[in-house]
Design a protein around this motif. Structure first.
Motif, PDB file in Angstrom:
ATOM      1  N   ILE A 119       0.833  -1.205   0.000  1.00 48.58           N
ATOM      2  CA  ILE A 119       0.000   0.000   0.000  1.00 48.58           C
ATOM      3  C   ILE A 119       0.868   1.256   0.000  1.00 48.58           C
ATOM      4  O   ILE A 119       0.606   2.211  -0.742  1.00 48.58           O
ATOM      5  N   LEU A 120       1.918   1.243   0.810  1.00 49.73           N
ATOM      6  CA  LEU A 120       2.816   2.393   0.854  1.00 49.73           C
ATOM      7  C   LEU A 120       3.550   2.585  -0.468  1.00 49.73           C
ATOM      8  O   LEU A 120       3.703   3.718  -0.943  1.00 49.73           O
ATOM      9  N   SER A 176       0.999   3.971  -3.020  1.00 50.20           N
ATOM     10  CA  SER A 176       0.681   5.373  -2.776  1.00 50.20           C
ATOM     11  C   SER A 176       1.887   6.262  -3.081  1.00 50.20           C
ATOM     12  O   SER A 176       1.730   7.380  -3.587  1.00 50.20           O
ATOM     13  N   GLN A 177       3.090   5.784  -2.806  1.00 51.37           N
ATOM     14  CA  GLN A 177       4.293   6.545  -3.127  1.00 51.37           C
ATOM     15  C   GLN A 177       4.435   6.727  -4.640  1.00 51.37           C
ATOM     16  O   GLN A 177       4.747   7.822  -5.106  1.00 51.37           O
ATOM     17  N   ALA A 188       1.974   6.668  -6.790  1.00 54.73           N
ATOM     18  CA  ALA A 188       0.885   7.548  -7.230  1.00 54.73           C
ATOM     19  C   ALA A 188       1.232   9.008  -6.969  1.00 54.73           C
ATOM     20  O   ALA A 188       1.039   9.870  -7.835  1.00 54.73           O
ATOM     21  N   ILE A 189       1.764   9.311  -5.811  1.00 52.08           N
ATOM     22  CA  ILE A 189       2.138  10.684  -5.482  1.00 52.08           C
ATOM     23  C   ILE A 189       3.277  11.154  -6.377  1.00 52.08           C
ATOM     24  O   ILE A 189       3.280  12.295  -6.855  1.00 52.08           O
ATOM     25  N   TYR A 246      -2.224  -7.024  -5.797  1.00 49.38           N
ATOM     26  CA  TYR A 246      -2.947  -6.075  -4.955  1.00 49.38           C
ATOM     27  C   TYR A 246      -4.228  -6.678  -4.374  1.00 49.38           C
ATOM     28  O   TYR A 246      -4.710  -6.232  -3.356  1.00 49.38           O
TER      29      TYR A 246
END
Length: 88
Positions: free
Chosen positions: A6-7, A10-11, A13-14, A87
């Motif tokens: 998840i991290l 999200s990393q 994606a950012i 995922y």
């Protein structure tokens, strides 16, 4: 899917969002700075004078960097769909 996945997702994606928005924000910032210097030297305080050139600069940067931005977004989406099994 654990917390590390998840991290990482999200990393990525950012990072993708920052990469895609950087050219438009940079052009807007540069044009805003130039317009501000022009307004300060001429003492013209017109709101549209600051607003319209920024819009034009952002649209121009979108036209220039559009294909690259689309590639970055498509690569992120492709990697997301390729790894969807891990995922779930």
């Amino acid at each position: 899917m654990n917390q590390g996945d998840i991290l990482n997702l999200s990393q990525e994606a950012i990072k993708t969002i920052l990469m895609v928005s950087a050219p438009m924000l940079g052009f807007g910032l540069l044009v805003g700075l130039l317009v501000s210097i022009f307004q300060a030297t001429t003492q013209i305080q017109e709101a549209t004078l600051a607003f319209v050139p920024k819009i034009v600069a952002v649209l121009l940067s979108f036209v220039i960097f559009g294909p690259w931005m689309m590639r970055v977004i498509l690569n992120f989406a492709k990697n997301l769909f390729i790894n969807i099994n891990s995922y779930l």
